[in-house]
Write a protein that holds these residues in place. Sequence first.
Motif, PDB file in Angstrom:
ATOM      1  N   PRO A  62      58.877  69.180  60.386  1.00  5.19           N
ATOM      2  CA  PRO A  62      59.870  69.859  60.823  1.00  5.19           C
ATOM      3  C   PRO A  62      61.360  69.079  60.089  1.00  5.19           C
ATOM      4  O   PRO A  62      61.511  68.015  60.393  1.00  5.19           O
ATOM      5  CB  PRO A  62      60.276  69.882  62.334  1.00  5.19           C
ATOM      6  CG  PRO A  62      58.764  69.530  62.591  1.00  5.19           C
ATOM      7  CD  PRO A  62      58.085  68.641  61.650  1.00  5.19           C
ATOM      8  N   ILE A  63      61.913  69.895  59.359  1.00  4.93           N
ATOM      9  CA  ILE A  63      63.239  69.193  58.678  1.00  4.93           C
ATOM     10  C   ILE A  63      64.461  69.915  59.419  1.00  4.93           C
ATOM     11  O   ILE A  63      64.586  71.191  59.469  1.00  4.93           O
ATOM     12  CB  ILE A  63      63.352  69.413  57.074  1.00  4.93           C
ATOM     13  CG1 ILE A  63      62.210  68.888  56.331  1.00  4.93           C
ATOM     14  CG2 ILE A  63      64.327  68.990  56.467  1.00  4.93           C
ATOM     15  CD1 ILE A  63      61.934  67.158  56.584  1.00  4.93           C
ATOM     16  N   GLY A 107      72.449  65.374  50.168  1.00  5.01           N
ATOM     17  CA  GLY A 107      72.307  64.801  48.943  1.00  5.01           C
ATOM     18  C   GLY A 107      70.914  64.918  48.560  1.00  5.01           C
ATOM     19  O   GLY A 107      70.364  65.888  48.579  1.00  5.01           O
ATOM     20  N   VAL A 108      70.514  63.763  48.084  1.00  2.00           N
ATOM     21  CA  VAL A 108      68.803  63.988  47.565  1.00  2.00           C
ATOM     22  C   VAL A 108      67.703  63.803  48.715  1.00  2.00           C
ATOM     23  O   VAL A 108      66.647  63.794  48.638  1.00  2.00           O
ATOM     24  CB  VAL A 108      68.525  62.790  46.486  1.00  2.00           C
ATOM     25  CG1 VAL A 108      69.417  62.962  45.332  1.00  2.00           C
ATOM     26  CG2 VAL A 108      68.780  61.462  47.213  1.00  2.00           C
ATOM     27  N   TYR A 109      68.399  63.685  49.831  1.00  2.00           N
ATOM     28  CA  TYR A 109      67.571  63.592  51.316  1.00  2.00           C
ATOM     29  C   TYR A 109      67.610  64.748  52.114  1.00  2.00           C
ATOM     30  O   TYR A 109      68.371  65.372  52.301  1.00  2.00           O
ATOM     31  CB  TYR A 109      68.301  62.412  52.020  1.00  2.00           C
ATOM     32  CG  TYR A 109      68.731  61.002  51.095  1.00  2.00           C
ATOM     33  CD1 TYR A 109      67.419  60.346  50.701  1.00  2.00           C
ATOM     34  CD2 TYR A 109      69.866  60.527  51.159  1.00  2.00           C
ATOM     35  CE1 TYR A 109      68.020  59.229  49.879  1.00  2.00           C
ATOM     36  CE2 TYR A 109      70.168  59.442  50.536  1.00  2.00           C
ATOM     37  CZ  TYR A 109      69.160  58.805  49.964  1.00  2.00           C
ATOM     38  OH  TYR A 109      69.427  57.793  49.104  1.00  2.00           O
ATOM     39  N   VAL A 110      66.490  64.751  52.692  1.00  2.00           N
ATOM     40  CA  VAL A 110      66.131  65.824  53.938  1.00  2.00           C
ATOM     41  C   VAL A 110      65.584  64.887  55.133  1.00  2.00           C
ATOM     42  O   VAL A 110      64.907  63.909  54.929  1.00  2.00           O
ATOM     43  CB  VAL A 110      65.060  66.631  53.595  1.00  2.00           C
ATOM     44  CG1 VAL A 110      65.901  67.684  52.630  1.00  2.00           C
ATOM     45  CG2 VAL A 110      63.805  66.267  53.464  1.00  2.00           C
ATOM     46  N   LYS A 136      63.963  59.916  56.877  1.00  2.00           N
ATOM     47  CA  LYS A 136      64.596  60.232  55.847  1.00  2.00           C
ATOM     48  C   LYS A 136      63.587  60.340  54.677  1.00  2.00           C
ATOM     49  O   LYS A 136      62.801  59.234  54.389  1.00  2.00           O
ATOM     50  CB  LYS A 136      65.729  59.403  55.462  1.00  2.00           C
ATOM     51  CG  LYS A 136      66.468  59.659  54.242  1.00  2.00           C
ATOM     52  CD  LYS A 136      67.674  58.786  53.930  1.00  2.00           C
ATOM     53  CE  LYS A 136      67.173  57.394  53.525  1.00  2.00           C
ATOM     54  NZ  LYS A 136      68.503  56.612  53.128  1.00  2.00           N
ATOM     55  N   TYR A 137      63.433  61.522  53.777  1.00  2.00           N
ATOM     56  CA  TYR A 137      62.666  61.571  52.633  1.00  2.00           C
ATOM     57  C   TYR A 137      63.566  61.839  51.520  1.00  2.00           C
ATOM     58  O   TYR A 137      64.553  62.664  51.469  1.00  2.00           O
ATOM     59  CB  TYR A 137      61.734  62.846  52.898  1.00  2.00           C
ATOM     60  CG  TYR A 137      60.971  62.788  54.139  1.00  2.00           C
ATOM     61  CD1 TYR A 137      59.684  62.502  53.929  1.00  2.00           C
ATOM     62  CD2 TYR A 137      61.278  63.268  55.360  1.00  2.00           C
ATOM     63  CE1 TYR A 137      58.658  62.264  55.135  1.00  2.00           C
ATOM     64  CE2 TYR A 137      60.417  63.269  56.718  1.00  2.00           C
ATOM     65  CZ  TYR A 137      59.089  62.690  56.251  1.00  2.00           C
ATOM     66  OH  TYR A 137      58.456  62.600  57.480  1.00  2.00           O
ATOM     67  N   ILE A 138      63.139  61.467  50.468  1.00  2.00           N
ATOM     68  CA  ILE A 138      63.952  61.651  49.117  1.00  2.00           C
ATOM     69  C   ILE A 138      63.030  63.011  48.553  1.00  2.00           C
ATOM     70  O   ILE A 138      61.801  62.867  48.440  1.00  2.00           O
ATOM     71  CB  ILE A 138      63.581  60.523  47.980  1.00  2.00           C
ATOM     72  CG1 ILE A 138      64.236  59.116  48.775  1.00  2.00           C
ATOM     73  CG2 ILE A 138      64.117  60.744  46.772  1.00  2.00           C
ATOM     74  CD1 ILE A 138      63.976  58.107  47.543  1.00  2.00           C
TER      75      ILE A 138
END
Length: 433
Positions: free
Chosen positions: A39-40, A45-48, A55-57
Amino acid sequence: MSDTSKLRTPNSKLNLAERDKKVIWHPYTQMKNALPHIPIVRGEGVYVFDENGKKYIDAVSSWWVNIHGHAHPYIAQKVAEQLNVLEHVIFAGFTHEPAVLLAERLLPILPGKQDKVFYTDNGSTAVEVALKMCLQYWDNKGKPKTRILAFKNAYHGDTFGAMSVSGRSIFTDAFNSLLFDVDFIDLPNEDNISDLVAHISTLTNTACFIFEPLILGSGGMLMYEAKYLDELIVACRKAGILIIADEVMTGFGRTGTYFACEKLVNKPDIICLSKGLTGGTMPLGVTTCTDEIFEAFLSEDKLKTLYHGHSFTANPIACVASLASLDILLQEETLANIKRVETKHAVFLQEIKAHAKVKAVRQTGTIIAIEWETGNETSYLSNLRNLLYAYFLDKGIILRPLGNIIYILPPYVISNADLDYIYGAIKQALEEI
């Protein structure tokens, strides 16, 4: 009065992943044994970020759509403003400023001389329209042609026309008997270009040639040189074959220039766009064409009309998101970021190309692909895929392998530090997996 007794209410005892499993069917997923979906809850920016704060790139730009980073404040501002003005209006018989302005701004920066914009909803529908334009073009001119030329291993979408012009694969297997016949050719190279040109010269019933310029995306990030594609286009022109460039993935900077076809001497008659068009904000598709194609549909005969459309054609909010994304794309800073990512990838390629587990590594612009050596043929169904996917997720990196092929295709705002972290994780994986 409607019966509301059957309306579902969320089960507060279940977390989001468990609720998801009860009601959602996910794309490209065997739901029988699928791992719980993450679940996001927000992006920046480049993260979710997931519901636990991890945190995921987003190293694949959320299926290649996000070119400027998540929740970009400028795009969000423009979308919010438009929501208070006009959310949607039927596009048959009506028009609106965002659609006209987007076409006015987009056409001049496209390769060649594109003159008209036809709006759709996504990449597959942009391709469907392009195919219908070409087939009906010849029919309207009283010279019907029914064949289409395409590359083996191509991928142009999941609707039936798009599947038909895509290479036969696991994506199409269940439907192959229902797809129309297409003439498939190999990607051009120094060894086969003469044979391919000779083959094209024999074609007499071919309406169009459709291709992903320079890179075949879902087919394995296969790459080929512009000079050989140019030779194929010249041969097609001589044979009276129209040219469709599917820039759904390659458009808006992915190959180092704004559009891959800028690297060609010979330009297409039709261009298909989507993905990065709105900066990854929402769906929108575009099919552009030359006046020559458009004019073949101008007639007192109603049967020569292009009878195609979608309920959300030229949605004003999506058009405004695209205009905002274009504003950002055309800034000098964005082009500098594209070149920076391209340069970083090139250095990384040299660092890993000789590794024993690297079967092949290839790069075009901001896209780099690494083909893992497994001892077997490269395959989308390689068991290595799940191992790699889980490995990188654990390290906070979203890399969605195409079987034993991993690729980095990041938003342009990604930092050097994040790129180095991804590169380091791949080097570590090469040693550990």
